[in-house]
Scaffold this motif. Structure first.
Motif, PDB file in Angstrom:
ATOM      1  N   ALA B 264       0.817  -1.205   0.000  1.00 33.66           N
ATOM      2  CA  ALA B 264       0.000   0.000   0.000  1.00 33.66           C
ATOM      3  C   ALA B 264       0.852   1.258   0.000  1.00 33.66           C
ATOM      4  N   HIS B 265       2.120   1.136   0.321  1.00 36.06           N
ATOM      5  CA  HIS B 265       2.982   2.315   0.416  1.00 36.06           C
ATOM      6  C   HIS B 265       4.007   2.289  -0.721  1.00 36.06           C
ATOM      7  N   PRO B 266       4.251   3.407  -1.352  1.00 38.98           N
ATOM      8  CA  PRO B 266       5.216   3.419  -2.470  1.00 38.98           C
ATOM      9  C   PRO B 266       6.592   2.893  -2.072  1.00 38.98           C
ATOM     10  N   TYR B 267       6.974   3.105  -0.808  1.00 36.36           N
ATOM     11  CA  TYR B 267       8.291   2.618  -0.381  1.00 36.36           C
ATOM     12  C   TYR B 267       8.327   1.096  -0.360  1.00 36.36           C
ATOM     13  N   GLY B 299       6.639  16.437   7.084  1.00 39.32           N
ATOM     14  CA  GLY B 299       5.686  15.639   6.315  1.00 39.32           C
ATOM     15  C   GLY B 299       6.172  14.220   6.114  1.00 39.32           C
ATOM     16  N   CYS B 300       5.875  13.654   4.953  1.00 45.45           N
ATOM     17  CA  CYS B 300       6.259  12.275   4.673  1.00 45.45           C
ATOM     18  C   CYS B 300       7.774  12.187   4.459  1.00 45.45           C
ATOM     19  N   GLY B 301       8.406  11.233   5.122  1.00 42.48           N
ATOM     20  CA  GLY B 301       9.845  11.085   5.018  1.00 42.48           C
ATOM     21  C   GLY B 301      10.292  10.623   3.650  1.00 42.48           C
ATOM     22  N   PHE B 302       9.396  10.008   2.909  1.00 45.27           N
ATOM     23  CA  PHE B 302       9.750   9.453   1.610  1.00 45.27           C
ATOM     24  C   PHE B 302       9.548  10.462   0.488  1.00 45.27           C
ATOM     25  N   TYR B 303       9.028  11.631   0.832  1.00 44.24           N
ATOM     26  CA  TYR B 303       8.622  12.649  -0.142  1.00 44.24           C
ATOM     27  C   TYR B 303       9.657  12.868  -1.247  1.00 44.24           C
ATOM     28  N   ALA B 304      10.930  13.057  -0.834  1.00 41.57           N
ATOM     29  CA  ALA B 304      11.961  13.421  -1.804  1.00 41.57           C
ATOM     30  C   ALA B 304      12.220  12.311  -2.816  1.00 41.57           C
ATOM     31  N   ARG B 305      11.837  11.086  -2.469  1.00 37.32           N
ATOM     32  CA  ARG B 305      12.150   9.972  -3.364  1.00 37.32           C
ATOM     33  C   ARG B 305      10.897   9.390  -4.010  1.00 37.32           C
ATOM     34  N   CYS B 306       9.733   9.959  -3.702  1.00 35.55           N
ATOM     35  CA  CYS B 306       8.486   9.321  -4.104  1.00 35.55           C
ATOM     36  C   CYS B 306       7.994   9.823  -5.462  1.00 35.55           C
ATOM     37  N   LYS B 307       7.619   8.868  -6.320  1.00 33.76           N
ATOM     38  CA  LYS B 307       7.107   9.201  -7.652  1.00 33.76           C
ATOM     39  C   LYS B 307       5.714   9.800  -7.593  1.00 33.76           C
ATOM     40  N   HIS B 308       4.987   9.486  -6.482  1.00 34.58           N
ATOM     41  CA  HIS B 308       3.591   9.896  -6.408  1.00 34.58           C
ATOM     42  C   HIS B 308       3.385  11.125  -5.551  1.00 34.58           C
ATOM     43  N   ALA B 309       4.492  11.741  -5.123  1.00 35.74           N
ATOM     44  CA  ALA B 309       4.386  12.816  -4.149  1.00 35.74           C
ATOM     45  C   ALA B 309       3.357  13.851  -4.574  1.00 35.74           C
ATOM     46  N   MET B 310       2.534  14.255  -3.563  1.00 34.64           N
ATOM     47  CA  MET B 310       1.507  15.265  -3.814  1.00 34.64           C
ATOM     48  C   MET B 310       1.787  16.454  -2.930  1.00 34.64           C
ATOM     49  N   ARG B 311       1.039  17.515  -3.168  1.00 36.24           N
ATOM     50  CA  ARG B 311       1.306  18.718  -2.385  1.00 36.24           C
ATOM     51  C   ARG B 311       1.000  18.495  -0.908  1.00 36.24           C
ATOM     52  N   ILE B 312       0.019  17.661  -0.622  1.00 40.34           N
ATOM     53  CA  ILE B 312      -0.375  17.442   0.767  1.00 40.34           C
ATOM     54  C   ILE B 312       0.684  16.666   1.557  1.00 40.34           C
ATOM     55  N   CYS B 313       1.562  15.952   0.822  1.00 36.45           N
ATOM     56  CA  CYS B 313       2.491  15.044   1.493  1.00 36.45           C
ATOM     57  C   CYS B 313       3.474  15.759   2.412  1.00 36.45           C
ATOM     58  N   MET B 314       3.719  17.046   2.150  1.00 33.80           N
ATOM     59  CA  MET B 314       4.629  17.774   3.031  1.00 33.80           C
ATOM     60  C   MET B 314       3.869  18.555   4.091  1.00 33.80           C
ATOM     61  N   ARG B 330       1.079   4.481   6.172  1.00 36.49           N
ATOM     62  CA  ARG B 330       1.164   5.935   6.300  1.00 36.49           C
ATOM     63  C   ARG B 330       1.445   6.552   4.936  1.00 36.49           C
ATOM     64  N   CYS B 331       0.374   6.692   4.128  1.00 39.49           N
ATOM     65  CA  CYS B 331       0.572   7.318   2.819  1.00 39.49           C
ATOM     66  C   CYS B 331      -0.723   7.975   2.407  1.00 39.49           C
ATOM     67  N   TRP B 332      -0.609   9.202   1.926  1.00 37.17           N
ATOM     68  CA  TRP B 332      -1.805   9.961   1.532  1.00 37.17           C
ATOM     69  C   TRP B 332      -2.542   9.307   0.373  1.00 37.17           C
ATOM     70  N   LEU B 333      -1.886   8.425  -0.353  1.00 30.13           N
ATOM     71  CA  LEU B 333      -2.548   7.781  -1.493  1.00 30.13           C
ATOM     72  C   LEU B 333      -3.762   6.985  -1.038  1.00 30.13           C
ATOM     73  N   LEU B 334      -3.760   6.594   0.260  1.00 28.07           N
ATOM     74  CA  LEU B 334      -4.865   5.791   0.765  1.00 28.07           C
ATOM     75  C   LEU B 334      -6.059   6.642   1.182  1.00 28.07           C
TER      76      LEU B 334
HETATM   77  S1  SF4 Z   1       2.701  10.237   1.524  1.00 23.80           S
HETATM   78 FE1  SF4 Z   1       3.040  11.160  -0.408  1.00 23.80          FE
HETATM   79  S2  SF4 Z   1       5.205  11.289  -0.614  1.00 23.80           S
HETATM   80 FE2  SF4 Z   1       4.783   9.930   1.082  1.00 23.80          FE
HETATM   81  S3  SF4 Z   1       4.804   7.971   0.131  1.00 23.80           S
HETATM   82 FE3  SF4 Z   1       2.740   8.568   0.102  1.00 23.80          FE
HETATM   83  S4  SF4 Z   1       2.502   9.579  -1.863  1.00 23.80           S
HETATM   84 FE4  SF4 Z   1       4.686   9.387  -1.512  1.00 23.80          FE
END
Ligand code: SF4
Ligand SMILES: Nc1ncnc2c1ncn2[C@@H]1O[C@H](COP(=O)(O)OP(=O)(O)O)[C@@H](O)[C@H]1O
Ligand SMILES: [Mg+2]
Lengths: 311, 347, 466
Positions: B264-267, B299-314, B330-334
């Motif tokens: 469920a998480h991009p990481y 915000g999300c620790g994976f933000y800098a490396r995430c392909k799906h990063a959204m504005r809300i993630c930070m 822990r991902c806003w995609l959900l």
């Molecule tokens: S919260 Fe945002 S940046 Fe973090 S993993 Fe999910 S989509 Fe990527």
């Protein structure tokens, strides 16, 4: 293990031979003929010596004669003390030096383990800082300075209290032994304290100490069985140099505390250019130190299973 | 939901509470370093039932070992638990003193570390090191403890165990030593075995032996296992549930099947994708580096490396979204408002 | 959890400006600036460098800093404490003629000896104090004591200076290490067997003075002056900030001379043997094979020699030609015996560095051995060499001190801190400053270099760790 000891013994013999050779040639190049010095020497002693050392013979011959005498454990006759054989001087005075040396080595080692442990235990707090300060001061004081200061202080103390707390010179009772042994061991103790502390701290971060804690062992057992035991190994390796330091340090301490040890005789022989005594004691000391280093190596091998089993 | 269904669920929950061996709530650990305070753990929640096998996975530096050390009270001097609670068998361990810890460690919690060669005391016989833990917790004589340690080595399939017990660690091979380490950890039949990357330092061929052994021990004794690894291949073989750690947080947690097949998480997805190609060190396979934990992002620790990063993630801490009762991430995609709710495997 | 649908939809749009992936690693500083930065934040390094700097300046400046001649003996002011420059009366020292007072009363035994009466000062200079008293009936002779405080009772009279020798002698003169301060002289009569329990005390403050001959020797008074009684003159005596030694030589001047010698021996020997070891080790490590093997064998043998014994032996072997100071033989012996440990260390480093990829790359690119040694190997070993040097210097200072102490080092007229300490130990009980100053110099110097070595090692370790 036995093969290892044998090999070390063999290389020890070669080293002693090398020391003897170096001694011979160093003394041979002393400007002038050792017998032609203006020292009072009866003609017959001179004659005997010339024959004994073959000073009229070619160099190679003298060298072989020298080696043969050494091999037979015959170090010759003193140049300055008539009819006194170097062997007798060594036999008479070395036990005194050895006793002094052993006591100071014990003081140094036990002290180092204690202080090192205290220092490591209070790492970065005031007891640690205080001990480390004392250590660096102690390694920066030459032996004769420590000796003089201690004599001075104890003398003042004796005077202050009106009786002899500790004698500041002489030899005979265990009380005479305490001050010189402590002075002689001080810088070695300081050096080893530092090593002990570093070693304990290094072991404190070792994985196997974490394992020991994870096993739920008592703090006591963790410290003695796991930390201290392993931390002691590097300290054993410096016992060789420590013995050498205490042996040569003894020269000065024996002189200053008026102790009839071999070191004092050696220094006096050096000051009077008593060649046979110088050569004899140098070779003797050299052999002694080589044997001590060998002994320390063997002890280390016995204590550290990695070496004991691997060899 | 019908009445009966909900009552079944309730009773399940009751047994779960009784069965619960380990519970970690909002665990926060800070480490003092010359470069500042490292926020090594930032609010960890974790539960382990008796007999359950949980795998803790994540890149190096994500806080797996610190979590394990917190559970057994072995945090380094420079580290401090600044928040949260740990309960082991309904006991709160936070205020344990040395005596209480020593009753727990080695007896009810066994530990296996990554590098067997450096984890054994080099100047003590292997058998003695095993006997030592037995004598510390069981009322055994010296001879009985020795005998028992030989039996344990045999049980770990070490040939010629009696002679081996008499040898020093350096005479053992890595794999054999790790099995001896396991023998030491399970000597007092603990309820929980924590194995921190037990196979990372070993040859691939030896890894399988050690894993087989762990599986077999678990089957026979019913102890719970907290297995720390960064090898997802191992996870599939041995674990019931998986928790994925990233930058001092658990970013996804769930049953092994669901988590590996539908991350469920991009990481987690990135780990999955990276795992088969470079089994040992996938760190290079995910571009970029984890954030600096002396100054972690809000915000999300994976933000800098995430392909799906959204504005809300930070935009502040990411909530823990539950996919179902067992699976959370822990991902806003959900978030239901998010249109792109399928974290794809292509990162 | 958190499923309330009140979040603006645009927040779920892809982020635009994301920070770039931080892949760049902080670039390492070059050697010297990095080292300087490390050392500057280390109090030990700053203090020890400062001390070393001051010592070296003092040693180099020498008599430019303090012009007194370190070899000039002024027996009149031997073993003095700190002294300011002062005017001194030039006096002619004559043979002391005791005052004899013979009267029949003196010859008769008295039942009880009275205390001497009418004590009177005759001379009061630091060259000589002379006083007299009235004859005591029945006294056979008189014992004279000197104290630096007023005696409280009979047991507190102080230093027994001596007793009168001639029958009827009623004067005493004292010339024992007099300083311009208050002295309490006590006279006790004695009937030849027992001393009386009564005593008389006189306070005398000697005036600073210098003997005529001494003043002429020092060039303070012209050589043709003979009479100073009818035409009294005073001269200005130089200051001795640290006092003088047992031969009346200025301690500060000697310390400066000793600093020059001790530091020269230590620094030059350390530099030379570290350099020798460096070259030897680099050659062995770089050559490899049989050359390396045999070179290291030789080094092993030299290491096996008991160091201090062979220092003594070599020092004897080199001998001392007349007029020589023994400095060069010491340096040579030190270099001959000390190089192998550096050689071993450097060889180990070279062997390690040789495996580095950039070295093989340079070799493949056709770089010559010398180029590789100077361009790649040496700069990489700078840290190790600096630390070795920092610890080599205090060791050399210790060795020099030890040898000079047993009389096998620096010989007069030259001096070193070790040689000064040796003199100082002889006079420790009467004049401790003579040991304390050179010992302090040795200790502070050794301490400074040891601290510097520690700081350097820590700084370089840290650099390695980064
Ligand atoms: S919260 Fe945002 S940046 Fe973090 S993993 Fe999910 S989509 Fe990527
Ligand atoms: N002894 C320590 N001193 C300083 N920082 C540490 C120490 N141990 C761990 N850390 C830091 O804590 C974080 C988590 O480390 P760790 O739990 O060992 O990671 P993992 O086991 O997942 O590889 C890392 O950022 C690491 O740098
Ligand atoms: Mg880890």
């Amino acid at each position: 293990m036995w093969r290892y000891i044998l090999r070390r013994l063999l290389s020890g013999v070669v080293t002693i031979w090398f020391i003897a050779t170096a001694t011979f040639f160093a003394m041979h190049f002393v400007p002038g003929d050792p017998l032609s010095s203006e020292r009072a020497m009866s003609p017959e002693i001179r004659k005997n010596l010339q024959i004994k050392y073959g000073l009229d013979q070619p160099l190679a011959h003298q060298y072989i004669l020298f080696l043969r005498n050494m091999l037979h454990g015959d170090f010759g006759i003193s140049f300055t003390q008539q009819n006194r054989r170097v062997n007798d001087i060594i036999r008479e005075h070395f036990p005194v030096s050895a006793l002094l040396g052993i006591v100071s080595l014990i003081i140094a080692t036990v002290g180092a383990v204690l202080w090192g442990a205290v220092s490591a235990h209070y790492r970065r707090r005031w007891p640690d800082s205080a001990i480390m300060l004392l250590v660096i001061v102690a390694v920066s004081l030459p032996g004769f300075v420590t000796a003089a200061l201690v004599q001075w202080l104890v003398l003042a103390l004796n005077r202050q209290w009106g009786f002899t707390v500790l004698p500041v010179a002489g030899w005979g009772t265990w009380k005479h032994l305490l001050l010189p042994a402590w002075v002689l061991g001080l810088s070695t103790m300081a050096y080893m304290t530092r090593l002990m502390r570093a070693s304990l701290l290094e072991v404190a971060h070792a994985d196997y100490l974490r394992t020991a804690r994870a096993k739920g062992l008592s703090a006591h057992r963790i410290f003695f069985r796991h930390q201290l035991r392993n931390a002691l190994l590097p300290v054993i390796t410096v016992l060789g140099p420590a013995i050498a330091a205490i042996t040569t340090g003894g020269f000065v301490v024996e002189l200053m505390f008026a102790i009839p040890g071999l070191g004092r005789y050696f220094v006096e022989a050096v000051q009077q250019l008593d060649y046979t005594v110088i050569m004899g004691t140098t070779v003797f000391y050299g052999a002694f130190l080589v044997l001590m280093v060998l002994l320390v190596d063997i002890i280390y091998g016995v204590v550290d299973p990695r070496i004991r089993v691997a060899r | 939901m019908s009445e009966s269904a909900s009552s079944v669920e309730l009773s399940n929950q009751a047994t779960a509470a009784a069965n619960q061996l380990l519970r970690i709530d909002q665990l926060t650990v800070h480490i003092n370093t010359p470069h500042g305070v490292v926020q090594a753990l930032r609010g960890i929640d974790l539960q382990l039932r008796a007999g359950e096998a949980l795998a803790l996975v994540g890149e190096s530096g994500s806080g797996k070992s610190i979590t394990a050390l917190s559970i057994s009270g072995l945090l380094p001097e420079s580290a401090a638990m600044v928040g949260g609670d740990i309960f082991f068998a309904q006991q709160r361990v936070n205020e344990f003193d040395q005596r209480a810890w020593n009753k727990l460690r080695g007896s009810r919690i066994g530990m296996v570390f990554q590098n067997p060669m450096s984890s054994f005391n080099p100047s003590m016989r292997v058998g003695d090191q095993i006997a030592e833990v037995l004598r510390a917790h069981r009322d055994l004589s010296k001879t009985a403890a020795r005998l028992r340690s030989v039996q344990l080595l045999e049980r770990m399939r070490i040939a010629d165990a009696a002679a081996r017990a008499h040898q020093y660690p350096f005479e053992f091979s890595g794999g054999m030593l790790q099995r001896a380490m396991i023998a030491m950890a399970v000597a007092c039949e603990p309820q929980l075995l924590i194995a921190d990357e037990p196979t990372t330092a070993l040859d691939v061929t030896v890894q399988a032996e050690v894993l087989d052994l762990l599986r077999e021990l678990r089957r026979d004794s019913g102890m719970a296992l907290l297995l720390i690894t960064h090898d997802l291949g191992i996870v599939a073989q041995i674990a019931d549930r998986v928790a994925v750690m990233y930058a001092g947080q658990i970013i996804e947690q769930g049953p092994v099947g669901a988590l590996l097949h539908a991350p469920a998480h991009p990481y987690t997805a990135a780990l999955q994708a990276a795992a088969p190609t470079i089994a040992q060190d996938f760190l290079q396979a995910i571009p970029g580096t984890p954030p600096d934990l002396t100054n972690p992002p809000s915000g999300c620790g994976f933000y800098a490396r995430c392909k799906h990063a959204m504005r809300i993630c930070m935009d502040g801490a990411v909530p823990n979204f539950e996919l179902n009762a067992q699976h959370a991430s822990r991902c806003w995609l959900l978030h239901p408002q998010c249109k792109n709710s399928e974290p794809s495997v292509d990162v | 959890m958190n499923t309330q649908s009140n979040i603006p939809a645009e927040l779920f749009e892809p982020a635009v400006a994301r920070p770039t992936l931080d892949v760049a690693v902080a670039s390492a500083l070059p050697f010297w600036p990095a080292l300087r930065r490390q050392l500057r934040s280390d109090a030990r390094a700053i203090v020890s460098l400062l001390v070393i700097f001051i010592l070296v300046i003092a040693a180099v400046a020498g008599r430019g800093l303090w012009p007194l001649d370190p070899a000039q003996q002024i027996l009149g002011s031997a073993a003095q404490g700190s002294m300011r420059a002062q005017r001194a009366l030039v006096v002619r020292t004559t043979i002391d003629e005791p005052i004899i007072e013979l009267s029949p009363a003196a010859l008769l035994p008295a039942p009880q000896l009275a205390s001497p009466q009418h004590l009177q000062v005759l001379e009061a200079t630091t060259e000589r104090v002379k006083f007299r008293w009235k004859l005591v009936a029945g006294a056979h002779s008189y014992r004279i004591y000197r104290n630096t405080h007023a005696p409280r009772d009979h047991a507190d009279l102080g230093l027994p200076l001596g007793f009168t020798t001639a029958r009827g002698q009623v004067s005493f003169s004292d010339g024992l290490l007099l300083r311009p301060r208050d002295y309490f002289y006590s006279v006790v009569a004695s009937d030849g067997a027992d001393e009386a329990k009564t005593f008389a005390t006189l306070t005398i403050t000697p005036q600073p003075a210098i003997g005529l001959l001494e003043a002429q020797l020092q060039g303070l008074v012209a050589a043709d002056v003979h009479d100073v009684t009818s035409a009294p003159q005073t001269v200005l005596l130089p200051a001795h900030p640290l006092g003088t030694d047992h031969l009346g030589r200025d301690l500060l001047a000697r310390l400066l001379q000793g600093a020059r010698v001790s530091l020269f021996i230590a620094i030059s020997a350390a530099l030379l043997y570290v350099a020798l070891g460096l070259v030897y080790g680099a050659v062995a490590g770089f050559a490899g094979g049989a050359i390396d093997h045999w070179m290291m064998r030789i080094a092993d043998f030299v290491i096996a020699l008991p160091f201090l014994l062979f220092m003594i032996l070599l020092r004897i072997a080199f001998g001392i030609a007349p007029g020589e100071s023994g400095v060069m033989p010491l340096v040579i012996a030190l270099v001959l015996l000390s190089w192998p440990s550096t050689a071993r260390l450097v060889r180990g480093q070279v062997l390690q560095l040789r495996e580095e990829p950039y070295i093989s790359a340079a070799q493949l690119a056709g770089a010559g051995n010398l180029y590789i040694i100077f361009r790649h190997l040496l700069p990489n070993m700078l840290g190790v060499i600096l630390v070795t040097l920092a610890f080599a210097i205090p060791n050399a200072i210790f060795t020099e001190a030890f040898l000079s102490f047993i009389g096998m080092g620096v010989t007069p007229p030259a001096t070193s801190w070790g040689a000064m300490s040796s003199d100082g130990v002889q006079n420790l009980l009467i004049h401790p400053t003579e040991l304390i100053w050179p010992a302090l110099c040795i200790s502070v110097t050794v301490l400074a270099f040891n601290l510097l070595g520690d700081a350097l090692r820590d700084a370089l370790d840290m650099k390695v760790q980064r």
